[in-house]
Design an enzyme around this catalytic site. Structure first.
Site, PDB file in Angstrom:
ATOM      1  N   GLN A  28     -56.655 -47.249  22.391  1.00  0.00           N
ATOM      2  CA  GLN A  28     -55.978 -46.352  21.457  1.00  0.00           C
ATOM      3  C   GLN A  28     -56.973 -45.352  20.858  1.00  0.00           C
ATOM      4  O   GLN A  28     -58.181 -45.523  20.990  1.00  0.00           O
ATOM      5  CB  GLN A  28     -55.319 -47.170  20.329  1.00  0.00           C
TER       6      GLN A  28
ATOM      7  N   ASP B 258     -56.016 -60.328  24.554  1.00  0.00           N
ATOM      8  CA  ASP B 258     -54.608 -60.021  24.333  1.00  0.00           C
ATOM      9  C   ASP B 258     -53.939 -61.250  23.704  1.00  0.00           C
ATOM     10  O   ASP B 258     -54.017 -62.356  24.260  1.00  0.00           O
ATOM     11  CB  ASP B 258     -53.975 -59.687  25.696  1.00  0.00           C
TER      12      ASP B 258
ATOM     13  N   ASP C 240     -50.044 -59.774  13.214  1.00  0.00           N
ATOM     14  CA  ASP C 240     -50.294 -58.535  12.475  1.00  0.00           C
ATOM     15  C   ASP C 240     -50.507 -57.415  13.482  1.00  0.00           C
ATOM     16  O   ASP C 240     -51.632 -57.010  13.777  1.00  0.00           O
ATOM     17  CB  ASP C 240     -51.535 -58.727  11.585  1.00  0.00           C
TER      18      ASP C 240
ATOM     19  N   THR D 113     -49.650 -53.698  15.689  1.00  0.00           N
ATOM     20  CA  THR D 113     -49.230 -52.299  15.601  1.00  0.00           C
ATOM     21  C   THR D 113     -47.740 -52.225  15.948  1.00  0.00           C
ATOM     22  O   THR D 113     -47.107 -53.232  16.264  1.00  0.00           O
ATOM     23  CB  THR D 113     -50.061 -51.445  16.597  1.00  0.00           C
ATOM     24  N   ASP D 114     -47.190 -51.020  15.908  1.00  0.00           N
ATOM     25  CA  ASP D 114     -45.763 -50.839  16.218  1.00  0.00           C
ATOM     26  C   ASP D 114     -45.481 -51.255  17.665  1.00  0.00           C
ATOM     27  O   ASP D 114     -46.408 -51.313  18.486  1.00  0.00           O
ATOM     28  CB  ASP D 114     -45.367 -49.364  16.007  1.00  0.00           C
TER      29      ASP D 114
ATOM     30  N   PRO E 203     -50.014 -51.780  23.855  1.00  0.00           N
ATOM     31  CA  PRO E 203     -50.378 -53.198  24.001  1.00  0.00           C
ATOM     32  C   PRO E 203     -49.593 -54.126  23.078  1.00  0.00           C
ATOM     33  O   PRO E 203     -49.535 -55.337  23.298  1.00  0.00           O
ATOM     34  CB  PRO E 203     -51.872 -53.220  23.654  1.00  0.00           C
TER      35      PRO E 203
HETATM   36  N1  SAM Z   1     -50.808 -53.599   9.371  1.00  0.00           N
HETATM   37  C1  SAM Z   1     -50.705 -52.758  10.483  1.00  0.00           C
HETATM   38  C2  SAM Z   1     -49.379 -52.125  10.704  1.00  0.00           C
HETATM   39  O1  SAM Z   1     -48.339 -52.787  10.528  1.00  0.00           O
HETATM   40  O2  SAM Z   1     -49.364 -50.942  11.023  1.00  0.00           O
HETATM   41  C3  SAM Z   1     -51.257 -53.403  11.685  1.00  0.00           C
HETATM   42  C4  SAM Z   1     -52.739 -53.462  11.501  1.00  0.00           C
HETATM   43  S1  SAM Z   1     -53.758 -54.116  12.704  1.00  0.00           S
HETATM   44  C5  SAM Z   1     -54.968 -52.855  12.722  1.00  0.00           C
HETATM   45  C6  SAM Z   1     -52.912 -54.030  14.253  1.00  0.00           C
HETATM   46  C7  SAM Z   1     -53.813 -54.448  15.397  1.00  0.00           C
HETATM   47  O3  SAM Z   1     -53.045 -55.047  16.430  1.00  0.00           O
HETATM   48  C8  SAM Z   1     -54.593 -53.314  16.048  1.00  0.00           C
HETATM   49  O4  SAM Z   1     -55.944 -53.414  15.725  1.00  0.00           O
HETATM   50  C9  SAM Z   1     -54.338 -53.503  17.558  1.00  0.00           C
HETATM   51  O5  SAM Z   1     -55.487 -53.280  18.348  1.00  0.00           O
HETATM   52  C10 SAM Z   1     -53.861 -54.942  17.598  1.00  0.00           C
HETATM   53  N2  SAM Z   1     -53.059 -55.297  18.780  1.00  0.00           N
HETATM   54  C11 SAM Z   1     -52.092 -54.563  19.378  1.00  0.00           C
HETATM   55  N3  SAM Z   1     -51.604 -55.212  20.450  1.00  0.00           N
HETATM   56  C12 SAM Z   1     -52.270 -56.400  20.524  1.00  0.00           C
HETATM   57  C13 SAM Z   1     -52.205 -57.511  21.415  1.00  0.00           C
HETATM   58  N4  SAM Z   1     -51.356 -57.533  22.454  1.00  0.00           N
HETATM   59  N5  SAM Z   1     -53.036 -58.566  21.187  1.00  0.00           N
HETATM   60  C14 SAM Z   1     -53.902 -58.564  20.143  1.00  0.00           C
HETATM   61  N6  SAM Z   1     -54.003 -57.529  19.278  1.00  0.00           N
HETATM   62  C15 SAM Z   1     -53.197 -56.467  19.454  1.00  0.00           C
END
Ligand code: SAM
Length: 281
Positions: free
Chosen positions: A35, A141, A159, A161-162, A166
């Site tokens: 990203q 992952d 926690d 991302t949208d 991933p």
């Molecule tokens: N609080 C935030 C929101 O709701 O917008 C989310 C914050 S946190 C930074 C989200 C994290 O999820 C990101 O750092 C992203 O890299 C991670 N992420 C996304 N897909 C993932 C996956 N399949 N496995 C592990 N981490 C993942």
């Protein structure tokens, strides 16, 4: 008239709505393998983590989201010892999880190590517990991690991302089944489940998928000013414990700014426009 250059960051929160913040300084910007990542210093919210142009967290309002992701779940479980945090690279959820004395081990599974590194450097007040001796950081992952760990965790916190890129699979029925299998027999999980204003198709689908797997499914709310619409949903799936049956008088005193025993109860009181999402699925 003040001619000082004004720089603004704008997040398109829907196709037709944006949130803009005046930027004091761009502290960091990079393209990671997963990203685009930026840390901005803004006038209104202080330092802000942005992924793919979407605000993830800010130093001024992060406490709401991180406290509600961690404490509602951990205070629902009778004795949480082993906790998995998926995503959450900023470390805010981990910081809240380690406040619980019963917790012996926190596995933090984040797909993008660059988010952790940037958060360590620019968001120390959020990432400050990542070096706690109980925390193991795994760069992987989360979908793969839960598939590979059966009957391992008491609490899992998603926690993410949208639901794009991933993170898309973190909102799927098969992922919820893997989570069920990764939990111990009285385990429970919680996930951020987006906006009740703008995700009115997604929330009923998630609620139905989680209810199909977990005997206890509960949705709760908190107010996060930088997320679209402000009001945000979280959904818990539990094998045994019901967050509504927790004796809130027994919740220990915690160092929190949003979560409290009374909020543990009140966050499950849903306005009718949210309640109706739960029967549509
Ligand atoms: N609080 C935030 C929101 O709701 O917008 C989310 C914050 S946190 C930074 C989200 C994290 O999820 C990101 O750092 C992203 O890299 C991670 N992420 C996304 N897909 C993932 C996956 N399949 N496995 C592990 N981490 C993942």
């Amino acid at each position: 008239m003040d001619q000082k250059l004004q720089l603004w960051f704008t997040e398109l929160q829907t196709d037709d709505m944006a949130l803009s913040c005046r930027v004091k300084k761009t502290l960091h910007q990079e393209e990671t393998p997963f990203q685009s990542l930026a840390v901005l210093d803004t006038e209104q919210f202080g330092r802000m983590l942005v992924l793919d142009n979407v605000i993830q967290t800010t130093v001024r309002d992060e406490f709401v989201y991180h406290e509600m992701m961690a404490h509602v779940a951990l205070n629902t479980h009778a004795l949480p010892k082993k906790v998995l945090v998926i995503g959450g690279g900023d470390g805010g959820v981990v910081r809240e999880v380690v406040k619980h004395r019963s917790v012996e081990k926190v596995v933090h599974c984040e797909i993008d190590g660059a988010v952790i590194e940037a958060s360590r450097k620019y968001l120390p007040e959020i990432s400050c517990a990542l070096d706690d001796p109980r925390v193991d950081i795994v760069i992987d992952d989360g979908i793969k991690h839960v598939r590979e760990h059966k009957k391992t965790y008491d609490v899992i916190i998603v926690d993410s991302t949208d639901p794009v890129g991933p993170a898309e699979g973190l909102f799927s029925a098969s992922f919820y089944r893997s989570i069920y299998e990764a939990l111990n027999e009285d385990g429970l999980f919680v996930a951020q489940t987006e906006s009740p204003f703008f995700n009115r198709d997604l929330i009923p689908r998630l609620y139905k998928d989680i209810s199909a797997v977990f005997p206890v499914t509960r949705l709760f709310l908190a107010c996060v000013p930088t997320y679209p619409g402000g009001l945000w949903t979280f959904t818990m799936g539990s094998k045994r414990y019901d967050p509504l049956e927790v004796d809130i008088a027994g919740i220990p005193q915690m160092d929190t700014k949003y979560y409290s025993p009374a909020v543990h109860r009140s966050c499950f009181v849903l306005p009718p426009f949210v309640e109706e999402l739960l029967v549509q699925g």
